[in-house]
Design an enzyme around this catalytic site. Structure first.
Site, PDB file in Angstrom:
ATOM      1  N   ARG A  20      -8.456  -5.786   9.651  1.00 61.84           N
ATOM      2  CA  ARG A  20      -7.796  -6.345  10.845  1.00 61.84           C
ATOM      3  C   ARG A  20      -8.701  -6.387  12.072  1.00 61.84           C
ATOM      4  O   ARG A  20      -8.407  -7.125  13.019  1.00 61.84           O
ATOM      5  CB  ARG A  20      -6.497  -5.576  11.137  1.00 61.84           C
ATOM      6  CG  ARG A  20      -5.416  -5.907  10.120  1.00 61.84           C
ATOM      7  CD  ARG A  20      -4.087  -5.243  10.401  1.00 61.84           C
ATOM      8  NE  ARG A  20      -3.120  -5.643   9.375  1.00 61.84           N
ATOM      9  CZ  ARG A  20      -2.035  -4.962   9.056  1.00 61.84           C
ATOM     10  NH1 ARG A  20      -1.761  -3.826   9.684  1.00 61.84           N
ATOM     11  NH2 ARG A  20      -1.209  -5.404   8.122  1.00 61.84           N
TER      12      ARG A  20
ATOM     13  N   ARG B  71       0.921  -9.124   9.007  1.00 63.84           N
ATOM     14  CA  ARG B  71       0.916  -8.805  10.448  1.00 63.84           C
ATOM     15  C   ARG B  71      -0.033  -9.711  11.236  1.00 63.84           C
ATOM     16  O   ARG B  71       0.199  -9.993  12.412  1.00 63.84           O
ATOM     17  CB  ARG B  71       0.588  -7.330  10.674  1.00 63.84           C
ATOM     18  CG  ARG B  71       1.672  -6.417  10.115  1.00 63.84           C
ATOM     19  CD  ARG B  71       1.641  -5.022  10.677  1.00 63.84           C
ATOM     20  NE  ARG B  71       2.370  -4.122   9.804  1.00 63.84           N
ATOM     21  CZ  ARG B  71       3.704  -4.005   9.748  1.00 63.84           C
ATOM     22  NH1 ARG B  71       4.466  -4.733  10.554  1.00 63.84           N
ATOM     23  NH2 ARG B  71       4.277  -3.169   8.911  1.00 63.84           N
TER      24      ARG B  71
ATOM     25  N   ASP C 130       0.006  -0.139  13.233  1.00 63.56           N
ATOM     26  CA  ASP C 130       0.371  -1.479  12.774  1.00 63.56           C
ATOM     27  C   ASP C 130       0.538  -2.473  13.923  1.00 63.56           C
ATOM     28  O   ASP C 130       0.636  -3.684  13.701  1.00 63.56           O
ATOM     29  CB  ASP C 130       1.663  -1.420  11.943  1.00 63.56           C
ATOM     30  CG  ASP C 130       1.424  -0.715  10.607  1.00 63.56           C
ATOM     31  OD1 ASP C 130       0.258  -0.658  10.167  1.00 63.56           O
ATOM     32  OD2 ASP C 130       2.391  -0.205  10.022  1.00 63.56           O
TER      33      ASP C 130
ATOM     34  N   GLY D 264       0.828  -1.208   0.000  1.00 65.29           N
ATOM     35  CA  GLY D 264       0.000   0.000   0.000  1.00 65.29           C
ATOM     36  C   GLY D 264       0.858   1.252   0.000  1.00 65.29           C
ATOM     37  O   GLY D 264       0.565   2.234  -0.683  1.00 65.29           O
TER      38      GLY D 264
HETATM   39  C1  S3P Z   1       2.615   3.560   6.430  1.00 67.60           C
HETATM   40  C2  S3P Z   1       1.536   4.155   7.023  1.00 67.60           C
HETATM   41  C3  S3P Z   1       0.457   3.410   7.679  1.00 67.60           C
HETATM   42  C4  S3P Z   1       0.886   1.987   8.022  1.00 67.60           C
HETATM   43  C5  S3P Z   1       1.594   1.315   6.890  1.00 67.60           C
HETATM   44  C6  S3P Z   1       2.812   2.102   6.470  1.00 67.60           C
HETATM   45  C7  S3P Z   1       3.609   4.400   5.771  1.00 67.60           C
HETATM   46  O1  S3P Z   1      -0.631   3.338   6.788  1.00 67.60           O
HETATM   47  O2  S3P Z   1      -0.228   1.235   8.407  1.00 67.60           O
HETATM   48  O3  S3P Z   1       2.007   0.013   7.281  1.00 67.60           O
HETATM   49  O4  S3P Z   1       4.680   3.904   5.402  1.00 67.60           O
HETATM   50  O5  S3P Z   1       3.335   5.599   5.596  1.00 67.60           O
HETATM   51  P1  S3P Z   1      -1.709   4.527   6.685  1.00 67.60           P
HETATM   52  O6  S3P Z   1      -1.028   5.718   6.187  1.00 67.60           O
HETATM   53  O7  S3P Z   1      -2.725   4.029   5.708  1.00 67.60           O
HETATM   54  O8  S3P Z   1      -2.249   4.674   8.070  1.00 67.60           O
END
Ligand code: S3P
Length: 429
Positions: A344, A387, A313, A84
């Site tokens: 989750r 996770r 996380d 993501g």
């Molecule tokens: C991340 C931000 C978080 C986190 C993801 C990594 C990042 O997500 O859950 O594992 O690297 O900026 P969100 O920005 O969707 O909260």
């Protein structure tokens, strides 16, 4: 026992992308070599960046940047796999680049919401053509290196949204202002400042306001040593807290950015003995230190909205700890958990129930009734989520019952060597 965990995933992703956009040669050390960072590296190669593979041992690697206007139109869709962060940050980079490219991902990533970044990026002047469902991947980005200034209020506190917009402001040379309801992880701001793109952040009545007023024409190379990932360290901390790894473990050189450390506060509240030794080198972009952890009698706790961005996380681990703590552990204000690699809230609830733990599912969290010392047994699933796999593998190792975790191999997405490390730690008991 003294151990290390692999490099921080968030920092590795940002460091790779920023190095590609810099002028000159960046030097990166301690990069995470995992499924997610390899997906980002592959996408950068598709955009014309020539880089060596990420070394598995964290040794240094040099990346030749092509400058803010140097990316090439890729021949094929860029497949970000499960990542993501990689997808959302690159959507921002491409929105501000004079080219068209398609971003895609695996089945899990294709389910995750992208409109949270494409909507503000459209206001800046980029165009997005969905190839599947609107607001999901795959999507073709038609970017422009002359984006319009943006002043955006994000409804969620998210490091990925913030970073995507800042990357667009950087490549598209646009004054960028973002307000988020609560501050999210600030790694991008720190790294941008280190390469000459000044970003400020401050508390306002409307929330946390981040601004990049004057995006530069060029950014310098990055010289950065990635610390260990506190989100990976969290699995080890939980194993020790549950009594599964002896009386004391030291985790060396972990990132201690204050926007990532709320899990340590939660562990302390639950009665776990944690010592933090700051070992930040002079001039370091990110704080680093050692964590010493010893088990303690676990007490239930509550985690509310004000804390969730700083341990988003780690929340599955709070629930797992809650199952073995004295009393009722409550997590709320965590709707974002529903749009991670799995939902989750649902996957943790289902797994804990499969082990006989009493759990109430809330819209924005869950309530777990803990029973200290109980042997937990049953069959749980990873739901394709790294996770979730690791949280329940830790519970399986630490409690005396017999818990089978189906499909646990997905841990490679963020934590290569997880099984071996947990094995080593449990053998010493
Ligand atoms: C991340 C931000 C978080 C986190 C993801 C990594 C990042 O997500 O859950 O594992 O690297 O900026 P969100 O920005 O969707 O909260």
């Amino acid at each position: 026992m003294r151990i290390r965990v692999p490099g921080d995933k968030s920092l590795s992703q940002r460091a790779l992308i920023l190095s590609a956009l810099g002028r000159g040669t960046s030097r990166l050390k301690g990069l995470l070599c995992s499924g997610d960072t390899e997906s980002t590296l592959r996408a950068l190669r598709g955009l014309g960046i020539r880089t060596p593979n990420i070394p598995r041992d964290g040794s240094e690697v040099f990346i030749q940047g092509v400058g803010l206007d140097g990316l090439k139109t890729p021949d094929d869709a860029l497949d970000l796999g499960n990542s993501g962060t990689g997808a959302r940050l690159l959507l921002g980079v491409l929105a501000g680049s004079n080219l068209s490219a398609t971003i895609d991902g695996d089945a899990s990533l294709r389910m995750r919401p992208m409109a949270r970044v494409t909507k503000p990026l459209e206001l800046m002047g980029a165009r997005f053509q969905p190839l599947g469902r609107v607001g999901r991947l795959p999507v073709t980005v038609h970017g422009s290196s002359k984006l319009k200034p943006l002043e955006w209020s994000s409804p969620v506190a998210s490091g990925q949204i913030k970073s995507s917009l800042l990357f667009a402001g950087l490549t598209g040379r646009a004054h960028t202002v973002l307000t988020e309801p609560l501050e999210s992880r600030d790694h991008t701001e720190r790294m941008f400042n280190a390469v000459g793109a000044a970003v400020t952040g401050r508390e306002t009545d409307a929330g946390w306001r981040v601004e990049m007023p004057h995006p530069p024409d060029e950014i310098g190379p990055l010289d950065f040593t990635v610390p260990g990932d506190i989100s990976s360290a969290a699995f080890v901390l939980t194993l020790v807290a549950l009594g599964g790894a002896g009386t004391e473990v030291t985790i060396q050189s972990v990132g201690l950015n204050r926007t990532r450390t709320a899990f340590l506060d939660v562990l302390s509240r639950m009665g776990v003995d944690i010592e933090v030794h700051d070992r930040t080198p002079e001039g370091s972009i990110e704080p680093v230190g050692d964590l010493v952890v010893r088990p303690g009698g676990l007490l239930a706790t509550s985690v509310g909205a004000f804390e969730t961005p700083f341990l988003i996380d780690e929340l599955p681990l709070v629930a797992v700890l809650g199952a073995c703590a004295e009393g009722e552990t409550r997590i709320s204000g965590a709707q974002e958990l529903r749009v991670k690699e799995s939902d989750r809230i649902l996957t943790v609830t289902e797994n804990l129930r499969a082990l006989g733990v009493a759990v109430e599912e809330l819209d924005d969290g869950l309530i777990v009734q803990g029973v200290p010392g109980r042997k937990l047994s049953g069959r749980v699933s990873a739901f394709g989520d790294h996770r979730i796999a690791m949280s329940f593998s830790v519970l399986a190792k630490a409690t005396g019952g017999s818990i089978a975790v189906a499909d646990a191999r997905v841990s490679d997405v963020s934590f290569p060597g997880f099984d071996q490390l947990i094995q080593k730690l449990t053998e010493q008991v």
